[in-house]
Write a protein that holds these residues in place. Sequence first.
Motif, PDB file in Angstrom:
ATOM      1  N   THR A  44      53.905 -25.619  25.797  1.00 19.01           N
ATOM      2  CA  THR A  44      54.404 -24.246  25.980  1.00 19.01           C
ATOM      3  C   THR A  44      55.699 -24.275  26.799  1.00 19.01           C
ATOM      4  N   VAL A  65      49.471  -9.963  22.060  1.00 12.48           N
ATOM      5  CA  VAL A  65      50.331 -10.500  20.999  1.00 12.48           C
ATOM      6  C   VAL A  65      50.184  -9.696  19.715  1.00 12.48           C
ATOM      7  N   TYR A 111      43.964 -17.710  18.385  1.00 11.69           N
ATOM      8  CA  TYR A 111      43.849 -17.714  19.852  1.00 11.69           C
ATOM      9  C   TYR A 111      42.442 -17.355  20.321  1.00 11.69           C
ATOM     10  N   SER A 161      46.321 -17.443  27.033  1.00 13.97           N
ATOM     11  CA  SER A 161      47.536 -18.258  26.898  1.00 13.97           C
ATOM     12  C   SER A 161      47.222 -19.736  27.064  1.00 13.97           C
ATOM     13  N   HIS A 165      55.078 -11.819  26.051  1.00 15.26           N
ATOM     14  CA  HIS A 165      54.125 -12.695  25.362  1.00 15.26           C
ATOM     15  C   HIS A 165      54.801 -13.918  24.732  1.00 15.26           C
ATOM     16  N   ARG A 166      56.109 -13.809  24.463  1.00 14.20           N
ATOM     17  CA  ARG A 166      56.800 -14.930  23.820  1.00 14.20           C
ATOM     18  C   ARG A 166      56.839 -16.164  24.724  1.00 14.20           C
ATOM     19  N   ALA A 201      54.093 -18.856  24.089  1.00 18.11           N
ATOM     20  CA  ALA A 201      53.948 -19.420  22.751  1.00 18.11           C
ATOM     21  C   ALA A 201      53.813 -20.938  22.796  1.00 18.11           C
ATOM     22  N   GLN A 233      58.072 -23.396  14.657  1.00 16.88           N
ATOM     23  CA  GLN A 233      57.914 -22.868  16.016  1.00 16.88           C
ATOM     24  C   GLN A 233      58.831 -23.598  16.995  1.00 16.88           C
ATOM     25  N   GLU A 253      62.153 -21.970  16.667  1.00 21.93           N
ATOM     26  CA  GLU A 253      62.114 -20.620  17.255  1.00 21.93           C
ATOM     27  C   GLU A 253      62.142 -20.688  18.779  1.00 21.93           C
ATOM     28  N   ALA A 254      61.419 -21.666  19.321  1.00 19.34           N
ATOM     29  CA  ALA A 254      61.400 -21.819  20.779  1.00 19.34           C
ATOM     30  C   ALA A 254      62.776 -22.240  21.289  1.00 19.34           C
ATOM     31  N   SER A 278      65.008 -19.242  21.327  1.00 18.94           N
ATOM     32  CA  SER A 278      64.607 -18.345  22.390  1.00 18.94           C
ATOM     33  C   SER A 278      65.072 -18.853  23.763  1.00 18.94           C
TER      34      SER A 278
END
Length: 483
Positions: free
Chosen positions: A112, A141, A147, A180, A230-231, A234, A241, A244-245, A248
């Motif tokens: 994470t 989320v 989850y 999380s 919440h992001r 992740a 992903q 995307e991370a 971000s």
Amino acid sequence: MSATPPAAVVILAAGEGTRMKSATPKVLHEICGRSLVGHVVAAARELGPRELVVVVGHAREKVTEHLAGVDPSIRTAVQEEQNGTGHAVRMGLEALGADAVEGTVVVVCGDTPLLTGATLQALAATHAADGNAVTVLSAEVPDATGYGRIVRDAATDAVTAIVEHKDASEAQRAIREINSGVFAFDGRLLVEALGRVRTDNSQGEEYLTDVLGILREAGHRVGASVAADHREIAGINNRVQLSEARASLNARLLRDAMLAGVTVVDPATTLVDCTVTFEQDALVHPGTQLLGATHLATGAEVGPNTRLTDTVVRAGARVDNTVALGAEVGEGASVGPFAYLRPGTRLGAKAKIGTYVETKNASIGEGTKVPHLSYVGDATIGEYTNIGAASVFVNYDGQDKHHTTVGSHCKTGSDNMFVAPVTIGDGAYTAAGSVITKDVPAGALAVARGQQRNIEGWVARKRPGSAAAQAAESSSERTSGQE
Ligand code: UD1
Ligand code: CA
């Protein structure tokens, strides 16, 4: 807001990460210049824990070796078989010993990378303020599939349990508040409860999440701290992903830079590592990558289409369409367009490296210019010298590299070869087209080239009737006509 530092942080990183489809262990994949687990370690460090242990399993040699490079004080614990998150925490705590659980134990997952130290601090603060036995970092989320769900008492809203997706009822699956995977525990209660975790669930594993229900049933306080964004929590499972991370985190880093006074013309095409530093009024043009320990000082202007790795750009310097690695660009210096600065390049103040110039292990003094089409390798050049276009510092004899020294206020001609080792004295000149193999004394002019010889009428004799011969003939008619 800062609570007492935790006794220990346990980072779970034993899982395989099969969905990455990679020979590299999942937690060693990188975003913004740091491994996934490296980001988690950095966030955990902000809590100032007494102990930090990473639980490793799959590809543990690689992961352990990597962690030793990140920070030699990190401890690792081996989880031979991945029998679940509860089992993993148990392995981590056993490796640390009894003293390590006197106080708060924070558990985080190694995948994470967006989790911030501030969020961990908020979790620890809530945990301490509410006097909880366990506090889970939860988040609302949009899609909770996969989850663990946070189950709350309908009447009091108190957290009662975490139920894994695979074990959840239809009604529980409708819950949007999820686990999380980050927790703060009372260390001693955690150890006790872990001893009572069973494996009678759909995956036959020891779930860390069961500790919550166990502690609650034993009459302890159980709480949740809801993440603001919440992001941030992740987890990375696949390369979509991962990208995307990266986007971000990159956006977050650039936003911090902009708020600190850096102009980023186009954040969408600017990539930055988390280790890059800026001063106020640095300016970054589109298509630029700033990597490693790169630093942009005040008024430095970089890009477009530039990649700087471990490179320092001092105040007011300009770097355009350039690739640089391990270089230092002096105050007010100018580089590019289309330059390649390799490791060990040191440019003095107001120096200039122009178009199609490559440098390596070269110290280039204040105000010195290498404006066009040149290679400067293994060299020391003094101040206010001008290196002519298309010069090559011939540093390699096929076996060894040799050094060239050029003094200050020199003017070297175009198309020179400096065959190292060789020294050009202060204020010396060299003629265009010279191959300099011997030292040039200060103030001398060196000429090292064949003398020009013109053979009159050669084209008419050797290429009769050719276009060249005709052009030559009409040219001589014109000139004789003018006489
Ligand atoms: C876990 C949580 C789930 C939560 C989710 C958040 C449990 C039982 N479930 O589910 O409630 O919503 O994380 O992302 O805790 N790991 C080990 N050893 C093991 C198993 C896992 O070290 O034996 C590590 C993994 O490498 C990973 C982390 O623990 O870093 C989480 O494991 P994972 O299998 O991804 O758990 P989830 O099913 O996602
Ligand atoms: Ca996961």
